[in-house]
Design a protein around this motif. Sequence first.
Motif, mmCIF file in Angstrom:
data_model
loop_
_atom_site.group_PDB
_atom_site.id
_atom_site.type_symbol
_atom_site.label_atom_id
_atom_site.label_comp_id
_atom_site.label_asym_id
_atom_site.label_seq_id
_atom_site.Cartn_x
_atom_site.Cartn_y
_atom_site.Cartn_z
ATOM 1 N N ILE A 3 0.838 -1.206 0.000
ATOM 2 C CA ILE A 3 0.000 0.000 0.000
ATOM 3 C C ILE A 3 0.865 1.245 0.000
ATOM 4 O O ILE A 3 0.606 2.227 -0.690
ATOM 5 N N THR A 7 0.901 4.065 -2.797
ATOM 6 C CA THR A 7 0.642 5.462 -2.447
ATOM 7 C C THR A 7 1.738 6.364 -2.980
ATOM 8 O O THR A 7 1.495 7.440 -3.536
ATOM 9 N N ALA A 10 1.370 6.739 -6.642
ATOM 10 C CA ALA A 10 0.247 7.621 -6.959
ATOM 11 C C ALA A 10 0.638 9.078 -6.811
ATOM 12 O O ALA A 10 0.302 9.931 -7.639
ATOM 13 N N PRO A 313 -6.438 6.222 -9.427
ATOM 14 C CA PRO A 313 -6.909 5.718 -8.125
ATOM 15 C C PRO A 313 -7.184 6.855 -7.141
ATOM 16 O O PRO A 313 -6.663 7.964 -7.280
ATOM 17 N N SER A 314 -8.007 6.550 -6.159
ATOM 18 C CA SER A 314 -8.257 7.485 -5.058
ATOM 19 C C SER A 314 -7.662 6.916 -3.787
ATOM 20 O O SER A 314 -7.651 5.702 -3.575
ATOM 21 N N LEU A 315 -7.123 7.791 -2.953
ATOM 22 C CA LEU A 315 -6.486 7.385 -1.707
ATOM 23 C C LEU A 315 -7.204 8.060 -0.546
ATOM 24 O O LEU A 315 -7.298 9.288 -0.490
ATOM 25 N N LEU A 345 -6.745 2.483 -0.976
ATOM 26 C CA LEU A 345 -6.436 2.875 -2.345
ATOM 27 C C LEU A 345 -7.413 2.149 -3.260
ATOM 28 O O LEU A 345 -7.447 0.915 -3.284
#
Length: 468
Positions: A3, A7, A10, A313-315, A345
């Motif tokens: 993860i 992240t 991203a 993607p959204s975090l 995520l």
Amino acid sequence: MKILYATTLALALAACAEAPVQAPPAVPMADSFRDVPPGWSAASDKAPMLPADWWKMYADPQLDQLQQQLIDNSPDLASALARYRQAQAATGVLRSAQSPTLGASLNSQRIRQSDLKPLRGATSPAEYNSGTLEFDLGYEVDLWGRISKQVSAGVAQERAANADLAAARLSLQTQLADTLLALRGADADLKLLRETEVAYKRQADLITQRHNGGTASGLDLARAETQLESTRSQLRQRQAQRNTQEHAIAALVGANAASFTVAPMDSNAFVTPAVPLGLPSQLLQRRPDIAAAALRVAAASDQVGVARTALFPSLTLNAAAGYQSSDFDKFARASNLFWAVGPTLAVSLLDGGRRKAQIAGAEAQLDEAGQRYRSVVLTAFQQVSDQLSLLTNYDEAAKSDHLAATAAKRALDLAQKRYDEGAASYLEVVTAQTAYLQSARSELDLTTRYRQAGVQLVKAIGGGWTEG
């Protein structure tokens, strides 16, 4: 670790989703305005802006009073203000997404389990209490600028709504001034018709006496009576028009038309000041509707960026903590504390082309906003050019109308003298009377239209609006 790696990746790719805000499309620009009225200053980059209370240039206390009444009581203006407040609130909602969210929930239950519940433990009680106090903290990391672009679009829409409010205010103010001018023109016309009615009545009485004495024919009497009654009809029609104009002013200022009155005033007291003309290029900064259209282009451009971020993607960072127990008496003990923390995520892997369609729709909305901007700008130049042309040509026409009215009055005096001397028939008098009344009314009407064009020019150049 996976993860954390995702992240970091991203965040590294976030700049890829950024897109600059698109500027409004270019519009052909002229170097100067044509048909500037005689005696007016040519357009200049040093031309002063009109004041916010531009109507005070006309030095009319009655207009000042009505304009203040409009600002205080107009329902249309109040509606526009409410729409602006709605836009402010919508921006506040969008801004809230930039802050963490914190929620709390309290759950208290008495539970009875089924005897045949799958995987139920042998020592598990059939009935028990369940209490949970939970706090949830969440924060979406704005990786691709989706939230910031939504806020930027909201701010642009709010500023556009503020410009809309200014445009609505200016439109109502110029409509009020325009209607008051029309009413003043009606008052001047009514005055002329009343004077004409008195003169025709006196003439008809004289013809009646002559007819009774045998020195005037029945045809002359019929013509005199026709002129009199025709004028009375025109008088009543003009009075009806004046009444409807008065009612329109009442609606504009938020008054009841049944009890609202505007006292007649001498229309000659109303001045028509020269409006300071800026350069055509300055019109883009002077008109609130142009500013609103440009801001909506910026908002639509931001919405394209928002639609594109859906491809990434959204975090979200989440945390939860609280107490949970089956014993309400021992609820808030350290041993009953629970917590959870960690990022989420998320990415959509298959959506049947929905996101691409949303991007295409946002780009089409941006194109539409751009074309609307072009239309507003081109219409603005048309309106300024129209009013300048009207002012220039009305000014020249007014001179001709005045000469025509003067000549018609002289012809009427000569025809009346010839008739009194028996050198002409009464038809010649009637013809001269008709020509003079038409010329005099035409001159009054042209004066009113010239003054109305001046007010409409104020609206066309944006009044005294400046973007705050």
